[in-house]
Design a protein around this motif. Sequence first.
Motif, PDB file in Angstrom:
ATOM      1  N   PHE A  31       0.946  -1.211   0.189  1.00 35.31           N
ATOM      2  CA  PHE A  31      -0.065  -0.062  -0.139  1.00 35.31           C
ATOM      3  C   PHE A  31       0.989   1.342  -0.035  1.00 35.31           C
ATOM      4  O   PHE A  31       2.157   1.147   0.105  1.00 35.31           O
ATOM      5  CB  PHE A  31      -0.938   0.043   1.357  1.00 35.31           C
ATOM      6  N   VAL A  32       0.318   2.304  -0.134  1.00 36.87           N
ATOM      7  CA  VAL A  32       1.110   3.546  -0.115  1.00 36.87           C
ATOM      8  C   VAL A  32       1.018   4.130   1.285  1.00 36.87           C
ATOM      9  O   VAL A  32       0.103   4.317   1.921  1.00 36.87           O
ATOM     10  CB  VAL A  32       0.586   4.722  -1.077  1.00 36.87           C
ATOM     11  N   VAL A  33       2.268   4.208   1.608  1.00 33.62           N
ATOM     12  CA  VAL A  33       2.487   4.668   3.136  1.00 33.62           C
ATOM     13  C   VAL A  33       2.233   6.323   3.093  1.00 33.62           C
ATOM     14  O   VAL A  33       2.883   7.110   2.348  1.00 33.62           O
ATOM     15  CB  VAL A  33       4.192   4.300   3.557  1.00 33.62           C
ATOM     16  N   GLN A  34       1.603   6.604   3.980  1.00 32.48           N
ATOM     17  CA  GLN A  34       1.379   8.042   4.471  1.00 32.48           C
ATOM     18  C   GLN A  34       2.103   8.557   5.494  1.00 32.48           C
ATOM     19  O   GLN A  34       2.484   7.818   6.542  1.00 32.48           O
ATOM     20  CB  GLN A  34      -0.260   8.381   4.721  1.00 32.48           C
ATOM     21  N   ASN A  35       2.327   9.838   5.574  1.00 30.63           N
ATOM     22  CA  ASN A  35       3.213  10.325   6.752  1.00 30.63           C
ATOM     23  C   ASN A  35       2.239  10.378   8.062  1.00 30.63           C
ATOM     24  O   ASN A  35       1.005  10.796   8.061  1.00 30.63           O
ATOM     25  CB  ASN A  35       3.392  11.832   6.627  1.00 30.63           C
ATOM     26  N   SER A  36       2.771   9.807   8.853  1.00 28.48           N
ATOM     27  CA  SER A  36       2.051   9.867  10.322  1.00 28.48           C
ATOM     28  C   SER A  36       2.832   9.421  11.470  1.00 28.48           C
ATOM     29  O   SER A  36       3.872   8.752  11.376  1.00 28.48           O
ATOM     30  CB  SER A  36       0.926   8.486  10.142  1.00 28.48           C
ATOM     31  N   ARG A  37       2.767  10.159  12.567  1.00 31.53           N
ATOM     32  CA  ARG A  37       3.470  10.146  13.719  1.00 31.53           C
ATOM     33  C   ARG A  37       3.184   8.578  14.474  1.00 31.53           C
ATOM     34  O   ARG A  37       4.054   8.348  15.238  1.00 31.53           O
ATOM     35  CB  ARG A  37       3.385  11.151  14.729  1.00 31.53           C
ATOM     36  N   LEU A  38       2.227   7.961  13.787  1.00 31.14           N
ATOM     37  CA  LEU A  38       1.796   6.696  14.362  1.00 31.14           C
ATOM     38  C   LEU A  38       2.461   5.559  13.840  1.00 31.14           C
ATOM     39  O   LEU A  38       2.417   4.415  14.015  1.00 31.14           O
ATOM     40  CB  LEU A  38       0.267   6.450  14.346  1.00 31.14           C
ATOM     41  N   ASN A  39       3.185   5.831  12.690  1.00 33.63           N
ATOM     42  CA  ASN A  39       3.942   4.697  11.986  1.00 33.63           C
ATOM     43  C   ASN A  39       5.150   4.315  12.777  1.00 33.63           C
ATOM     44  O   ASN A  39       5.886   5.228  13.271  1.00 33.63           O
ATOM     45  CB  ASN A  39       4.216   5.118  10.481  1.00 33.63           C
ATOM     46  N   TRP A  40       5.376   3.039  13.078  1.00 27.49           N
ATOM     47  CA  TRP A  40       6.456   2.649  13.709  1.00 27.49           C
ATOM     48  C   TRP A  40       6.733   1.288  13.131  1.00 27.49           C
ATOM     49  O   TRP A  40       6.119   0.493  12.482  1.00 27.49           O
ATOM     50  CB  TRP A  40       6.330   2.703  15.066  1.00 27.49           C
ATOM     51  N   LEU A  41       8.048   1.055  13.329  1.00 25.53           N
ATOM     52  CA  LEU A  41       8.782  -0.514  12.847  1.00 25.53           C
ATOM     53  C   LEU A  41       9.915  -0.807  13.811  1.00 25.53           C
ATOM     54  O   LEU A  41      10.737   0.205  14.100  1.00 25.53           O
ATOM     55  CB  LEU A  41       9.032  -0.289  11.408  1.00 25.53           C
ATOM     56  N   GLN A  42       9.858  -2.064  14.260  1.00 29.86           N
ATOM     57  CA  GLN A  42      10.912  -2.502  15.077  1.00 29.86           C
ATOM     58  C   GLN A  42      11.602  -3.806  14.258  1.00 29.86           C
ATOM     59  O   GLN A  42      10.724  -4.596  14.063  1.00 29.86           O
ATOM     60  CB  GLN A  42      10.526  -2.873  16.556  1.00 29.86           C
ATOM     61  N   PRO A  52      26.816 -10.100  17.073  1.00 28.95           N
ATOM     62  CA  PRO A  52      26.084  -9.095  17.917  1.00 28.95           C
ATOM     63  C   PRO A  52      24.655  -9.122  17.579  1.00 28.95           C
ATOM     64  O   PRO A  52      24.358  -9.211  16.487  1.00 28.95           O
ATOM     65  CB  PRO A  52      26.754  -7.874  17.799  1.00 28.95           C
ATOM     66  N   ARG A  53      23.985  -8.779  18.383  1.00 25.70           N
ATOM     67  CA  ARG A  53      22.454  -8.729  18.302  1.00 25.70           C
ATOM     68  C   ARG A  53      22.337  -7.086  17.605  1.00 25.70           C
ATOM     69  O   ARG A  53      23.160  -6.121  18.157  1.00 25.70           O
ATOM     70  CB  ARG A  53      21.554  -8.696  19.417  1.00 25.70           C
ATOM     71  N   VAL A  54      21.073  -6.903  16.994  1.00 30.95           N
ATOM     72  CA  VAL A  54      21.017  -5.507  16.363  1.00 30.95           C
ATOM     73  C   VAL A  54      19.485  -5.446  16.382  1.00 30.95           C
ATOM     74  O   VAL A  54      18.683  -6.041  15.971  1.00 30.95           O
ATOM     75  CB  VAL A  54      21.389  -5.304  15.012  1.00 30.95           C
ATOM     76  N   ARG A  55      19.099  -4.161  17.065  1.00 30.70           N
ATOM     77  CA  ARG A  55      17.730  -3.775  17.092  1.00 30.70           C
ATOM     78  C   ARG A  55      17.435  -2.382  16.374  1.00 30.70           C
ATOM     79  O   ARG A  55      18.438  -1.559  16.806  1.00 30.70           O
ATOM     80  CB  ARG A  55      17.236  -4.091  18.448  1.00 30.70           C
ATOM     81  N   CYS A  56      16.721  -2.215  15.361  1.00 35.07           N
ATOM     82  CA  CYS A  56      16.412  -0.794  14.952  1.00 35.07           C
ATOM     83  C   CYS A  56      15.173  -0.392  15.189  1.00 35.07           C
ATOM     84  O   CYS A  56      14.132  -1.120  14.853  1.00 35.07           O
ATOM     85  CB  CYS A  56      16.715  -0.927  13.402  1.00 35.07           C
ATOM     86  N   ASP A  57      14.817   0.830  15.763  1.00 30.03           N
ATOM     87  CA  ASP A  57      13.554   1.152  16.014  1.00 30.03           C
ATOM     88  C   ASP A  57      13.085   2.276  14.932  1.00 30.03           C
ATOM     89  O   ASP A  57      14.073   3.377  15.006  1.00 30.03           O
ATOM     90  CB  ASP A  57      13.408   1.700  17.563  1.00 30.03           C
ATOM     91  N   TYR A  58      12.006   2.289  14.496  1.00 37.06           N
ATOM     92  CA  TYR A  58      11.886   3.530  13.454  1.00 37.06           C
ATOM     93  C   TYR A  58      10.580   3.885  14.309  1.00 37.06           C
ATOM     94  O   TYR A  58       9.557   3.362  14.351  1.00 37.06           O
ATOM     95  CB  TYR A  58      11.380   3.175  12.072  1.00 37.06           C
ATOM     96  N   LYS A  59      10.562   5.231  14.418  1.00 29.10           N
ATOM     97  CA  LYS A  59       9.339   5.859  15.432  1.00 29.10           C
ATOM     98  C   LYS A  59       9.421   7.266  15.003  1.00 29.10           C
ATOM     99  O   LYS A  59      10.154   7.998  14.683  1.00 29.10           O
ATOM    100  CB  LYS A  59       9.339   5.372  16.700  1.00 29.10           C
ATOM    101  N   ASP A  60       8.101   7.952  15.313  1.00 28.85           N
ATOM    102  CA  ASP A  60       7.938   9.263  15.664  1.00 28.85           C
ATOM    103  C   ASP A  60       8.353  10.150  14.106  1.00 28.85           C
ATOM    104  O   ASP A  60       8.908  11.203  14.186  1.00 28.85           O
ATOM    105  CB  ASP A  60       8.921  10.055  16.552  1.00 28.85           C
ATOM    106  N   ASN A  61       7.488   9.485  13.041  1.00 25.75           N
ATOM    107  CA  ASN A  61       8.020  10.242  11.831  1.00 25.75           C
ATOM    108  C   ASN A  61       9.454  10.704  11.527  1.00 25.75           C
ATOM    109  O   ASN A  61       9.576  11.464  10.744  1.00 25.75           O
ATOM    110  CB  ASN A  61       7.179  11.103  11.573  1.00 25.75           C
TER     111      ASN A  61
END
Length: 169
Positions: A31-42, A52-61
Amino acid sequence: MKSLRLALLALPLLTLLPACSPYWYRHDDAFVVQNSRLNWLQVYYQASEDAPRVRCDYKDNGSIIVLEGHSVTVGDDFNIEYDKAAFGDVRKYHYTLDPKMFREYLQVLVDCDLMKHEEPRDDTPIYPKVMVRANINHHRVEKFTFNPDLIAELRTQIFQFKLSGLRNQ
């Protein structure tokens, strides 16, 4: 009769219109991603058992946080195994994207089947171990991914953010 001829001539043209769209290649789960502060990805990524372990948090636009290390706290902030030798082995990198670029990064992942349900096959290797959790435009996913294209894109993005975070320290 003339309108019938015109309609029959227009029919092939109408079938070509969807091919002109830049979104014709999208899968059903895309789908087409819209700008939103509610979008997040971990993303949780581990290349091998002793890597080593790696964690990447995408958040807050636009805020990207990358944690890397052998500590169990990379994958679990609330882990209390402080007696382990690697407990303090955590490095943290921060990066900020403008909202348009953040949306484009998420769009690339959605187009690589981020939201598609996956099941492991009998010959699926355990590593690299990649788990994703996301809420993008109210589409939710929580899964282990085995898709090589999605894993390659996630690795590329994480590596890029990690290097940028090193420069910003």
